[in-house]
Design a protein around this motif. Structure first.
Motif, mmCIF file in Angstrom:
data_model
loop_
_atom_site.group_PDB
_atom_site.id
_atom_site.type_symbol
_atom_site.label_atom_id
_atom_site.label_comp_id
_atom_site.label_asym_id
_atom_site.label_seq_id
_atom_site.Cartn_x
_atom_site.Cartn_y
_atom_site.Cartn_z
ATOM 1 N N GLY A 138 70.862 -28.731 -17.583
ATOM 2 C CA GLY A 138 72.183 -28.640 -16.969
ATOM 3 C C GLY A 138 73.220 -29.455 -17.702
ATOM 4 N N ILE A 139 73.684 -30.516 -17.075
ATOM 5 C CA ILE A 139 74.754 -31.327 -17.646
ATOM 6 C C ILE A 139 74.176 -32.305 -18.661
ATOM 7 N N ALA A 140 74.575 -32.190 -19.892
ATOM 8 C CA ALA A 140 74.164 -33.122 -20.934
ATOM 9 C C ALA A 140 75.262 -34.162 -21.133
ATOM 10 N N PRO A 141 74.912 -35.420 -21.377
ATOM 11 C CA PRO A 141 75.930 -36.438 -21.651
ATOM 12 C C PRO A 141 76.781 -36.049 -22.863
ATOM 13 N N VAL A 142 78.024 -36.505 -22.901
ATOM 14 C CA VAL A 142 78.913 -36.158 -24.012
ATOM 15 C C VAL A 142 78.397 -36.714 -25.327
ATOM 16 N N SER A 143 77.545 -37.755 -25.281
ATOM 17 C CA SER A 143 77.004 -38.327 -26.504
ATOM 18 C C SER A 143 76.010 -37.390 -27.180
ATOM 19 N N VAL A 144 75.502 -36.395 -26.459
ATOM 20 C CA VAL A 144 74.552 -35.461 -27.048
ATOM 21 C C VAL A 144 75.264 -34.425 -27.911
ATOM 22 N N GLY A 145 76.533 -34.162 -27.652
ATOM 23 C CA GLY A 145 77.285 -33.216 -28.466
ATOM 24 C C GLY A 145 78.360 -32.515 -27.667
ATOM 25 N N GLY A 146 79.229 -31.791 -28.394
ATOM 26 C CA GLY A 146 80.323 -31.068 -27.759
ATOM 27 C C GLY A 146 80.401 -29.637 -28.241
ATOM 28 N N ASP A 147 81.425 -28.917 -27.787
ATOM 29 C CA ASP A 147 81.669 -27.521 -28.130
ATOM 30 C C ASP A 147 80.571 -26.603 -27.599
ATOM 31 N N GLU A 381 78.286 -46.723 -19.225
ATOM 32 C CA GLU A 381 77.220 -46.698 -18.232
ATOM 33 C C GLU A 381 77.193 -48.042 -17.517
ATOM 34 N N ARG A 382 77.106 -47.989 -16.200
ATOM 35 C CA ARG A 382 77.186 -49.211 -15.399
ATOM 36 C C ARG A 382 76.085 -49.223 -14.351
ATOM 37 N N ALA A 383 75.305 -50.312 -14.327
ATOM 38 C CA ALA A 383 74.332 -50.533 -13.268
ATOM 39 C C ALA A 383 74.991 -51.420 -12.219
ATOM 40 N N TRP A 384 75.512 -50.803 -11.164
ATOM 41 C CA TRP A 384 76.249 -51.549 -10.151
ATOM 42 C C TRP A 384 75.312 -52.435 -9.329
ATOM 43 N N THR A 385 74.141 -51.909 -9.036
ATOM 44 C CA THR A 385 73.093 -52.653 -8.344
ATOM 45 C C THR A 385 71.773 -52.185 -8.941
ATOM 46 N N PRO A 386 70.650 -52.844 -8.618
ATOM 47 C CA PRO A 386 69.370 -52.332 -9.106
ATOM 48 C C PRO A 386 69.067 -50.916 -8.628
ATOM 49 N N GLN A 387 69.757 -50.470 -7.582
ATOM 50 C CA GLN A 387 69.495 -49.136 -7.038
ATOM 51 C C GLN A 387 70.529 -48.081 -7.445
ATOM 52 N N TRP A 388 71.670 -48.495 -7.956
ATOM 53 C CA TRP A 388 72.763 -47.541 -8.162
ATOM 54 C C TRP A 388 73.371 -47.726 -9.541
ATOM 55 N N ASP A 389 73.449 -46.638 -10.307
ATOM 56 C CA ASP A 389 74.126 -46.688 -11.599
ATOM 57 C C ASP A 389 74.935 -45.412 -11.822
ATOM 58 N N THR A 390 75.870 -45.485 -12.747
ATOM 59 C CA THR A 390 76.749 -44.353 -13.052
ATOM 60 C C THR A 390 76.931 -44.251 -14.559
ATOM 61 N N ARG A 391 77.335 -43.076 -14.983
ATOM 62 C CA ARG A 391 77.747 -42.882 -16.377
ATOM 63 C C ARG A 391 79.002 -42.021 -16.396
ATOM 64 N N LEU A 392 80.000 -42.455 -17.137
ATOM 65 C CA LEU A 392 81.236 -41.701 -17.339
ATOM 66 C C LEU A 392 81.411 -41.468 -18.827
ATOM 67 N N GLY A 393 81.619 -40.225 -19.209
ATOM 68 C CA GLY A 393 81.805 -39.892 -20.616
ATOM 69 C C GLY A 393 83.018 -39.015 -20.830
ATOM 70 N N LEU A 394 83.743 -39.301 -21.887
ATOM 71 C CA LEU A 394 84.900 -38.504 -22.299
ATOM 72 C C LEU A 394 84.697 -38.074 -23.748
ATOM 73 N N ASN A 434 92.038 -27.502 -29.498
ATOM 74 C CA ASN A 434 91.827 -28.900 -29.118
ATOM 75 C C ASN A 434 91.200 -28.918 -27.729
ATOM 76 N N ASN A 435 89.900 -29.185 -27.696
ATOM 77 C CA ASN A 435 89.124 -29.120 -26.457
ATOM 78 C C ASN A 435 88.760 -30.521 -25.979
ATOM 79 N N TRP A 436 88.455 -30.627 -24.698
ATOM 80 C CA TRP A 436 88.040 -31.921 -24.167
ATOM 81 C C TRP A 436 86.996 -31.722 -23.080
ATOM 82 N N ASP A 437 86.078 -32.673 -23.006
ATOM 83 C CA ASP A 437 85.007 -32.669 -22.014
ATOM 84 C C ASP A 437 85.048 -33.968 -21.229
ATOM 85 N N VAL A 438 84.626 -33.900 -19.973
ATOM 86 C CA VAL A 438 84.446 -35.102 -19.160
ATOM 87 C C VAL A 438 83.187 -34.924 -18.325
ATOM 88 N N VAL A 439 82.362 -35.962 -18.278
ATOM 89 C CA VAL A 439 81.111 -35.926 -17.535
ATOM 90 C C VAL A 439 81.001 -37.190 -16.690
#
Length: 699
Positions: A138-147, A381-394, A434-439
């Protein structure tokens, strides 16, 4: 939808009986019944956040029974394989196929040279040389590639082997296999010289296959021959650095593609790459550069008869990929930062020529064309607590394409062809997108037995060179293989997909279940749609146009070892996807039906066995525009076993399609070749009952 298969209790009874026969050591089956089998769902190789990435290694049975690495996708939830021939497996992830899927082979982006994708990227790495296959359904991080608006697949060869001391040591391996489904055989010879810092390895591989056998006879034009060479150098450097230099040549000839208008008579690919990873400051630096060139030749007369009223034609094509990338990962307490730059260029050309080679017969299909892709991304990528983390990619991607004017029209072009040429040559053919992705992805561990994840993404993809620059109607469909004639479109806009993915992972002692549901809305989806102009068969030509589409479905991974006999375990996958147009009442083409695979495994000492049950439902949600026909459901049983005779010697054997079921997969192509036992217009079937053997020797 309904299943057509054997009763559920049959695999269990058979597996336990066969396991007892397969292993004289059954009574010694140690390890507890609660031990989980290997589960295909794994955490992302990226730190922390689970991204539903699946990493698999080819099993001994897969290495012995298939020559196409794409076949491994059949065992992964949400993945499928579009097949037009024995070596042409095109990846499909959650209903999106071909160019919509980001496929990387040893760090390289490979553009097929064939306008019908006889040579998809996974063609250039075989199961025998494949180390790992990582799939983001499904959703791949933006670091894996674009287009790409679909998921991603990362195929990697086995890493360099190093010794344990400063003295030079030699290692070798032999891999041999035979398969009765097509009288196939393969032989791999590998040699490595290494110490604790240097490694130099060579692998040579030969593969051969004849026509496919099915319960009704043989399928004409399904053989192949391949000879591959790979040279790999590894050097350990300070700061945990590793330098890898690789060179390879993949040479395929006389590979039949009965679902396409021509066959692959020659495909020669040369590649060179350099990769470095190592610490830089507090972070990790990765750098790569590569060059991959394909010379491709297909024709309609070497492996098949020319159809009445047709002409013997050949079609040379070439595709050259060049690329470079730089990535940096910086851990910072609860944060992990990633950033990267990448560049990829493709030079492409395809034309047809009379079998005689008369230069006056040359006709451009796609004139010399270029595609340049410059990308940059940042991830937090942020580990807010030992139980909760997030990743934001542009991510930002600039895609530039251009094509030369049409100069070769073949002999005696008609008025419409001349008009096509004039229109194409007079038009602006240079484009910049000129394309852009956000995850955004998040994971929450609610308890020791339950983890939940969610992701939302917006991704964009520019048209391919084929979709833009196929200047006059031709039977070039990027592997769609629907028998239709296609026409490019200079007015195409980039596709834009918004995807929502929700997942759960429930597990305990001896069991695990991990479902994921998703929905994707694709704006300006590119599909061939009928225009008033007709082809030679009187059917409307399909011109690539922007339409509106949606895809949604469910993936499920599960495993069970509790309450089973010692040494036994169960695991499996379930996949369902629905793809349809939202601007008209029609379905998307070549969408897999509801499918399920169940594995009943047994291990005892040096012996292991697997009874596999593959199910597929009927597919009635088919594409009217492409003239797609419904397919029936089926159930197939496969039995595989392995004996590890010693640390250096392994034997593998198996029976596929145990009950000789006559079936055809919904993603399989339609036969166009007369002369075999399969009628023209019938869907290419799966192999009948067959046996395979494999031998692995470490030297």
């Amino acid at each position: 939808m309904s299943f057509s298969a054997s009763k559920p209790f049959v695999p269990t009874v058979l597996a336990l009986a066969v396991s007892a026969l397969f292993s004289p050591l059954a009574a010694q089956a140690a390890d507890s019944a609660s031990a989980l089998p290997e589960v295909t769902v794994s955490a992302s190789s990226l730190k922390g956040l689970a991204t539903s990435a699946v990493t698999v290694e080819p099993t001994p049975a897969q290495r012995a029974s298939t020559a196409d690495s794409a076949s491994l996708l059949d065992s992964i939830a949400g993945a499928g394989v579009v097949r037009n021939g024995p070596l042409t497996g095109i990846a499909e992830l959650r209903g999106l196929m071909g160019d919509n899927v980001n496929v990387q082979v040893d760090g390289m982006t490979i553009t097929p040279a064939c306008p019908n994708h006889m040579d998809p990227p996974l063609h250039y790495i075989t199961p025998q040389t494949l180390g790992t296959l990582t799939v983001y359904p499904g959703i791949a991080p933006v670091s894996v590639g674009g287009d790409h608006i679909g998921g991603a697949i990362v195929a990697e060869s086995a890493p360099p082997q190093f010794g344990t001391g400063s003295g030079l040591t030699m290692h070798g391996r032999i891999n041999a296999a035979a398969d009765s489904s097509n009288d196939g055989s393969s032989l791999l010879l590998g040699a490595t010289a290494a110490n604790d810092r240097l490694s130099l390895g060579y692998t040579g591989q030969w593969l051969n296959g004849g026509n496919l056998r099915w319960p009704g006879g043989t399928v004409a034009d399904t053989g192949y021959h391949a000879l591959n060479h790979d040279l790999a150098f590894g050097l350990k450097l300070p700061s945990d650095g590793l330098l890898q230099l690789d060179a390879s040549q993949h040479h395929t000839r006389n590979a039949g593609t009965p679902a396409l208008p021509m066959d692959m008579t020659l495909d020669k690919a040369d590649s060179y790459s350099a990769r470095y990873t190592g610490r830089l400051g507090a972070g990790l630096l990765s750098v790569k550069a590569y060059h991959h060139k394909i010379d491709h030749l297909m024709d309609n007369y070497s492996l098949r008869r020319v159809m009445p009223g047709g002409m013997a034609m050949q079609a040379p094509a070439s595709s050259t990929d060049k690329g470079a990338a730089l990535d940096y990962t910086l851990p910072d307490g609860a944060n992990t930062w990633r950033a990267g730059l990448s560049w990829h260029g493709n030079d492409f050309q395809a034309y047809t020529l009379a079998a005689s080679g008369n230069p006056m017969s040359r006709r451009d299909n796609i004139t010399p064309s270029t595609r340049r892709h410059l990308g940059a991304y940042g991830e937090w990528e942020r580990a807010w607590t030992p139980q909760w983390d997030t990743r934001l990619g542009l991510r930002a991607d600039q895609i530039k394409t251009d094509a030369a004017p049409v100069t070769a029209l073949g002999m005696m072009p008609n008025a419409m062809t001349l008009a096509d040429q004039a229109r194409f040559n007079a038009a602006n053919r240079s484009f910049t997108d000129n394309n852009w992705d956000v995850v955004l992805q998040t994971r929450f561990k609610a308890s020791e037995n339950a983890t939940y994840s969610a992701g939302i993404a917006r991704k964009m993809q520019s048209p391919s060179l084929l979709q833009r620059y196929l200047w006059s109607p031709a039977g070039a469909s990027a592997g769609m293989a629907d028998g239709r004639t296609y026409l490019g479109n200079l007015a195409l806009k980039p596709e834009a997909a918004v995807t929502l993915d929700l997942g759960a992972d429930w597990h305990g002692t001896g069991w695990r279940i991990a479902p994921s549901i998703y929905y994707s809305r694709v704006h300006d989806y590119i599909q061939g749609t009928p225009i008033t102009r007709k082809d030679a068969a009187g059917l409307p030509i399909l011109q690539y146009n922007n339409v509106q589409a949606e895809l949604y479905g469910l993936d499920l991974n599960w495993a069970l070892a509790a309450a089973l006999p010692r040494g036994a375990s169960l695991d499996g996958v379930v996949s369902y996807v629905r793809g349809k147009r939202t601007d008209v009442a029609d379905n998307l083409y070549r969408i897999a039906p509801l499918r399920a695979t169940t594995n009943l495994r047994y291990a005892a000492g040096a012996w292991s066995a697997n009874l596999q049950w593959v199910l597929a439902a009927r597919q009635t949600e088919v594409s009217a525009y492409n003239g797609e026909k419904p397919t029936g459901g089926y159930g197939v049983l496969n039995l595989h076993g392995t004996w590890q005779a010693s640390p250096a010697l392994q034997f593998t054997a198996g029976l596929n399609n145990l009950f000789d079921k006559n079936y055809a997969d919904a993603l399989s192509g339609i036969n166009r070749v007369p002369g075999g036992d399969l009628p023209v217009g019938a869907r290419i079937p799966g192999a009948g009952r067959s046996v395979f053997f494999g031998l692995n020797v470490a030297l």
